[in-house]
Design a protein around this motif. Structure first.
Motif, PDB file in Angstrom:
ATOM      1  N   ILE A   1       0.691  -1.259  -0.254  1.00 25.46           N
ATOM      2  CA  ILE A   1      -0.042   0.032   0.000  1.00 25.46           C
ATOM      3  C   ILE A   1       0.900   1.329   0.000  1.00 25.46           C
ATOM      4  N   ALA A   2       0.451   2.099  -0.803  1.00 26.39           N
ATOM      5  CA  ALA A   2       1.219   3.607  -0.706  1.00 26.39           C
ATOM      6  C   ALA A   2       0.107   4.472  -0.727  1.00 26.39           C
ATOM      7  N   ALA A   3       0.536   5.609  -0.211  1.00 23.49           N
ATOM      8  CA  ALA A   3      -0.550   6.881   0.172  1.00 23.49           C
ATOM      9  C   ALA A   3       0.015   8.010  -0.688  1.00 23.49           C
ATOM     10  N   LEU A   4      -0.986   8.754  -1.216  1.00 24.59           N
ATOM     11  CA  LEU A   4      -0.756  10.035  -1.670  1.00 24.59           C
ATOM     12  C   LEU A   4      -1.642  11.052  -1.027  1.00 24.59           C
TER      13      LEU A   4
ATOM     14  N   LEU B   1      -5.614   7.479  -1.585  1.00 26.42           N
ATOM     15  CA  LEU B   1      -5.595   8.749  -2.130  1.00 26.42           C
ATOM     16  C   LEU B   1      -6.429   9.722  -1.062  1.00 26.42           C
ATOM     17  N   ASN B   2      -5.652  10.283  -0.284  1.00 29.11           N
ATOM     18  CA  ASN B   2      -6.170  11.099   0.972  1.00 29.11           C
ATOM     19  C   ASN B   2      -6.504  12.501   0.252  1.00 29.11           C
ATOM     20  N   SER B   3      -7.354  12.563  -0.328  1.00 25.71           N
ATOM     21  CA  SER B   3      -7.530  13.765  -1.138  1.00 25.71           C
ATOM     22  C   SER B   3      -8.786  14.570  -0.954  1.00 25.71           C
ATOM     23  N   TYR B   4      -9.174  15.526  -1.427  1.00 29.95           N
ATOM     24  CA  TYR B   4     -10.474  16.419  -1.670  1.00 29.95           C
ATOM     25  C   TYR B   4     -10.708  16.371  -3.064  1.00 29.95           C
ATOM     26  N   GLN B   5     -12.026  16.583  -3.337  1.00 30.59           N
ATOM     27  CA  GLN B   5     -12.699  16.260  -4.822  1.00 30.59           C
ATOM     28  C   GLN B   5     -11.766  17.051  -5.836  1.00 30.59           C
ATOM     29  N   PRO B   6     -11.422  18.341  -5.747  1.00 31.97           N
ATOM     30  CA  PRO B   6     -10.837  19.037  -6.753  1.00 31.97           C
ATOM     31  C   PRO B   6      -9.427  18.153  -7.246  1.00 31.97           C
TER      32      PRO B   6
ATOM     33  N   LEU C   1      -5.678  14.060  -9.842  1.00 27.65           N
ATOM     34  CA  LEU C   1      -4.909  12.827  -9.455  1.00 27.65           C
ATOM     35  C   LEU C   1      -5.496  11.683 -10.491  1.00 27.65           C
ATOM     36  N   LEU C   2      -6.814  11.552 -10.375  1.00 27.81           N
ATOM     37  CA  LEU C   2      -7.358  10.097 -11.065  1.00 27.81           C
ATOM     38  C   LEU C   2      -6.919  10.109 -12.330  1.00 27.81           C
ATOM     39  N   ARG C   3      -6.897  11.314 -13.081  1.00 27.96           N
ATOM     40  CA  ARG C   3      -6.763  11.322 -14.556  1.00 27.96           C
ATOM     41  C   ARG C   3      -5.097  11.202 -14.728  1.00 27.96           C
ATOM     42  N   ASP C   4      -4.207  11.600 -13.880  1.00 29.39           N
ATOM     43  CA  ASP C   4      -2.951  11.509 -13.876  1.00 29.39           C
ATOM     44  C   ASP C   4      -2.585   9.938 -13.661  1.00 29.39           C
TER      45      ASP C   4
ATOM     46  N   GLN D   1     -15.773   8.127 -16.980  1.00 35.00           N
ATOM     47  CA  GLN D   1     -16.145   7.021 -16.332  1.00 35.00           C
ATOM     48  C   GLN D   1     -15.173   5.817 -16.387  1.00 35.00           C
ATOM     49  N   GLU D   2     -14.251   5.843 -17.492  1.00 34.99           N
ATOM     50  CA  GLU D   2     -13.261   4.845 -17.448  1.00 34.99           C
ATOM     51  C   GLU D   2     -12.089   5.363 -16.621  1.00 34.99           C
ATOM     52  N   VAL D   3     -12.004   6.396 -16.280  1.00 37.65           N
ATOM     53  CA  VAL D   3     -10.831   6.630 -15.005  1.00 37.65           C
ATOM     54  C   VAL D   3     -11.644   6.565 -13.587  1.00 37.65           C
ATOM     55  N   THR D   4     -12.884   6.739 -13.480  1.00 37.57           N
ATOM     56  CA  THR D   4     -13.189   6.612 -11.954  1.00 37.57           C
ATOM     57  C   THR D   4     -13.660   4.748 -11.670  1.00 37.57           C
ATOM     58  N   GLU D   5     -13.677   4.086 -12.635  1.00 42.25           N
ATOM     59  CA  GLU D   5     -14.103   2.835 -12.618  1.00 42.25           C
ATOM     60  C   GLU D   5     -13.547   2.032 -11.553  1.00 42.25           C
ATOM     61  N   GLY D   6     -14.096   1.438 -10.888  1.00 43.69           N
ATOM     62  CA  GLY D   6     -13.333   0.792  -9.687  1.00 43.69           C
ATOM     63  C   GLY D   6     -12.844   1.373  -8.541  1.00 43.69           C
ATOM     64  N   LEU D   7     -13.059   2.947  -8.443  1.00 47.20           N
ATOM     65  CA  LEU D   7     -12.433   3.508  -7.153  1.00 47.20           C
ATOM     66  C   LEU D   7     -13.407   3.197  -5.901  1.00 47.20           C
ATOM     67  N   ILE D   8     -12.729   2.809  -4.839  1.00 41.92           N
ATOM     68  CA  ILE D   8     -13.304   2.560  -3.832  1.00 41.92           C
ATOM     69  C   ILE D   8     -13.182   3.824  -2.665  1.00 41.92           C
ATOM     70  N   SER D   9     -14.525   4.319  -2.128  1.00 40.73           N
ATOM     71  CA  SER D   9     -14.265   5.094  -1.003  1.00 40.73           C
ATOM     72  C   SER D   9     -15.032   4.685   0.035  1.00 40.73           C
ATOM     73  N   TYR D  10     -14.487   5.309   1.251  1.00 40.53           N
ATOM     74  CA  TYR D  10     -15.193   5.021   2.457  1.00 40.53           C
ATOM     75  C   TYR D  10     -15.613   6.386   3.244  1.00 40.53           C
ATOM     76  N   ALA D  11     -16.747   6.252   4.070  1.00 40.40           N
ATOM     77  CA  ALA D  11     -17.081   7.281   4.652  1.00 40.40           C
ATOM     78  C   ALA D  11     -17.702   7.098   6.109  1.00 40.40           C
ATOM     79  N   PRO D  12     -17.640   7.894   6.847  1.00 44.40           N
ATOM     80  CA  PRO D  12     -18.536   7.428   8.007  1.00 44.40           C
ATOM     81  C   PRO D  12     -19.962   7.458   7.724  1.00 44.40           C
ATOM     82  N   SER D  13     -20.655   6.317   7.929  1.00 47.56           N
ATOM     83  CA  SER D  13     -21.720   6.169   7.144  1.00 47.56           C
ATOM     84  C   SER D  13     -22.994   6.958   7.885  1.00 47.56           C
ATOM     85  N   PRO D  14     -23.748   7.438   6.862  1.00 50.30           N
ATOM     86  CA  PRO D  14     -24.927   8.123   7.575  1.00 50.30           C
ATOM     87  C   PRO D  14     -25.867   7.131   7.660  1.00 50.30           C
TER      88      PRO D  14
END
Lengths: 302, 396
Positions: free
Chosen positions: B169-172, B227-232, B237-240, B267-280
């Motif tokens: 595992i590596a982190a950006l 990827l410890n990022s914000y949306q913008p 990052l995903l494109r790169d 779509q082909e760039v975001t496909e398979g991206l996993i995200s987590y959030a404190p769940s509502p």
């Protein structure tokens, strides 16, 4: 309301101090310094770290902070000695970003983006929250008046005349036997001293410093203040900073006047209003509202 | 000269006018609550929806006669995602508008800068900032945070990545107050579970290209990227990463992989991206109300600010007075486990008026807080992007 106005007076005072410092470097010596928030940050961090980590008294750390900013100013002036105009502007802008990035990444020293919290200020026990604000406003404006008087003296002195000569034509000043680099470095150091002092006051007032507080936006506000007020004069710097704080904060009250607009629109409108004001000033009063009136040498008719 | 004076006087007059109007306003009987969210700057993508969900709660309460027989007035300020502007905006809210609570501070730096004003003036501060230091400030109970602190989040995400078969595992990470601590905690969890943390890079989120960072991190040959990022910045990052041909797993945070991201990146760039959030709480009526206001996939912040507003109003009702100290004292009492479970604000107000104990659980979760104001007992959701849509893959 009183303590709100006092708090805004503190911010206006901090901007006024920065505008005064910038006025010496830019208005008089003609060096476009877009890195002023860097010196402000150095002042803020120095006083915060010295008083939090070493427990030194704020009065001492503020002076040390201003001195360190001044020293950095001298170094920046020497490094950029051969740069003028836009190139100097770009390098100084870069300098302020370097300061901010160092502050974000040297976590062992600056706490990184978490910043330094609990910077001691005026003793809270003696005064109520409202009185603390008024006390700060008075202290800040004492510093502003002292700086304005001192810099005004300096500007009227032979030293100030040389700076103006350098601004108008460096070559002429050099031909007249003035050591241009030495004057430039001195102007930068004095200006940076005031900028660092402003940063130090800010740190003790807000009690928290973090890299996010030192974005280039502050530089832009101060440049705007000085441009609107009039470069080259101390009263221009003071008026300009009052105008900027009135614009940025006064527009917050637009919300009450325009209840039908969503908060996002009002936020956008505020930023727009600041931009429009700058355009108007630059269009109709390019020299600023209180321009410099130089004592001109009028040759006798022959 | 005389002209100039008149002009100046006119300017002063026009500036004073709103102040006068405001003072007159302050004498009416409304209960004033401030929102301090980023509407411009780096957080500008989140603030507007956060305000919207707060307003939804308040409009509902007002339409039903308000609380303690008084209407609630929301005053929204922009913190410009900047601690300096945040302090000035908070001063206005506290000194001029006399709010009893400030809701929704987002950036950790803004929250830390504003917090001392709040506890000194006895104004309650509800925040969504994740910085670990915030609840450790000497806030005397005047901070309530609905976002789990980053240590808890890092632990859960580390375990989840292992479960998904991550070995290297590596982190950006964007430079945030929790970037370094998140990576440290994740590394510990991953190492304990037999995986390996191969390295991390902290980047400047305002950059317009992350090619250097991507090249550097891919040299470490990771099979999973966090990827410890914000949306913008995540969009860039995903494109790169896509351009660089990275085919491993990508994990990120729920607030970064939001609808706005999915709409702006192919779509082909975001496909398979996993995200987590404190769940509502997906089944809670409160969450459905947020959906009705914000859209099908509200981000966690809007859910949290919805609860900020609900908690503040319920606490005012419970305490019987509208003040900062009243909310401070009663905010935990409206989540009394022995009380009647409630997730609708009007129902809660009705029960409190009838003298009953209530147990509020809101759109963001159960809303139970520790002594220092941190959320406890929070669920996490994990989503995977399929064909440009977030699909829930686990809720635990």
């Amino acid at each position: 309301m009183t303590s709100y106005l006092a708090a805004m007076a503190v911010f206006a005072g901090l901007y006024a101090l920065m505008a005064l410092g910038l006025n010496l470097i830019w208005g008089l010596a003609g060096m476009i310094n877009l890195g002023l928030v860097g010196f402000y940050a150095i002042g803020a961090y120095t006083t915060a770290l010295l008083s939090v980590k070493l427990g030194l008294p704020p009065l001492l750390t503020i002076v040390l902070a201003a001195c360190l900013a001044s020293l950095t100013g001298g170094i920046v002036a020497i490094v950029t000695a051969r740069l003028k105009g836009d190139y100097l502007a770009i390098v100084t802008l870069g300098f302020s970003e370097v300061v901010r990035l160092v502050a974000s990444n040297e976590i062992w020293l600056t706490g990184g983006t978490s910043g330094v919290s609990n910077v001691p200020g005026l003793p809270r026990g003696l005064l109520s929250a409202g009185e603390v604000n008024i006390a700060y406003a008075v202290l800040t404006w004492i510093a502003v008046v002292a700086a304005a008087l001192a810099l005004g003296q300096l500007s009227a002195s032979p030293f100030g005349r040389v700076l103006r000569a350098i601004r108008e034509d460096e070559m002429v000043a050099m031909v007249a036997g003035k050591r241009v680099l030495r004057f430039k470095v001195q102007a930068f150091m004095v200006g940076a001293f005031v900028l660092g002092g402003a940063g130090a006051l800010y740190a003790h007032y807000v009690s928290y410093v973090a890299p996010d507080a030192f974005l280039p936006l502050i530089t832009i506000y101060v440049v705007l203040a000085l441009t609107a007020g009039g470069t080259g004069t101390m009263r221009g710097a003071l008026l300009g900073s009052l105008i900027v704080v009135t614009l940025t904060e006064g527009t917050r009250f637009l919300g009450a006047a325009l209840p039908d607009l969503s908060p996002v629109r009002i936020a956008a409108l505020r930023e727009g209003a600041i931009g429009v004001a700058l355009i108007l000033v630059l269009t109709f009063k390019p020299q600023g509202l209180l321009p410099e009136t130089p004592a001109r040498f009028t040759p006798e008719p022959t | 000269m005389s002209l100039r004076l008149t002009r100046r006087a006119g300017l002063l007059g026009s500036l004073a006018a709103p102040f006068v109007a405001r003072t007159a306003f302050a004498q009416t009987e409304t209960i004033r609550i401030g929102t301090l969210t980023p509407l411009t700057g780096a957080g500008g993508a989140y603030g507007p929806a956060m305000v919207k969900s707060i307003r939804a709660v308040v409009e509902k309460v007002n339409a039903n006669g308000g609380v303690l027989g008084r209407q609630v007035e929301i005053i929204s300020e922009d913190d410009e995602t900047n601690p300096d502007a945040g302090v000035r905006a908070a001063r206005k809210l506290i000194d001029v508008n006399k709010v009893v609570a400030i809701l929704g501070t987002w950036a950790s730096a803004v929250t830390t800068a504003v917090a001392p004003l709040c506890w000194e003036n006895k104004v309650m501060l509800f925040t969504v900032s994740g910085g670990d230091g915030i609840t450790r400030l000497p806030h005397q109970g005047y901070i309530i945070r609905t976002q789990p602190d980053s240590a808890l989040q890092a632990e859960r995400s580390g375990k989840f990545m292992l479960d998904q078969g991550a070995k290297r595992i590596a982190a950006l990470s964007a430079q945030t107050p929790f970037a370094a601590s998140t990576y440290a905690t994740q590394s510990r969890v991953v190492a304990a579970g037999g995986g390996m943390s191969v390295g991390d890079i902290i980047y400047d989120a305002t950059k317009t290209s992350f090619r250097t960072e991507v090249d550097q991190i891919l040299k470490l040959n990771p099979d999973t990227l966090f990827l410890n990022s914000y949306q913008p910045d995540l969009a860039v990052l995903l494109r790169d990463l896509y351009r660089a041909g990275f085919e491993g797993k990508r994990f990120t945070l729920g607030y970064a992989a939001n609808d706005k991201l999915l709409a702006s990146v192919p779509q082909e760039v975001t496909e398979g991206l996993i995200s987590y959030a404190p769940s509502p709480d997906l089944d809670s009526p409160a969450f459905k109300q947020v959906q009705a206001v914000i859209g099908a996939n509200p981000d966690p912040y809007s859910c949290q600010t919805f609860d900020h507003a609900s908690l503040a109003i319920l606490a005012i009702a419970k305490a019987g007075t509208a003040s900062g100290p009243a909310i401070h004292d009663a905010v935990r009492a409206v989540g009394n486990p022995a009380g009647q479970p409630v997730s609708d604000i009007l129902e809660g107000l009705k029960l409190i008026a009838a003298g009953r104990e209530v147990n509020y659980s809101g759109a963001s979760g159960p809303c139970k807080f520790t002594a220092i104001g941190d959320i406890s007992g929070c669920k996490f959701r994990f989503d995977k992007v399929e064909k440009g849509q977030n699909k829930l893959i686990e809720l635990s």
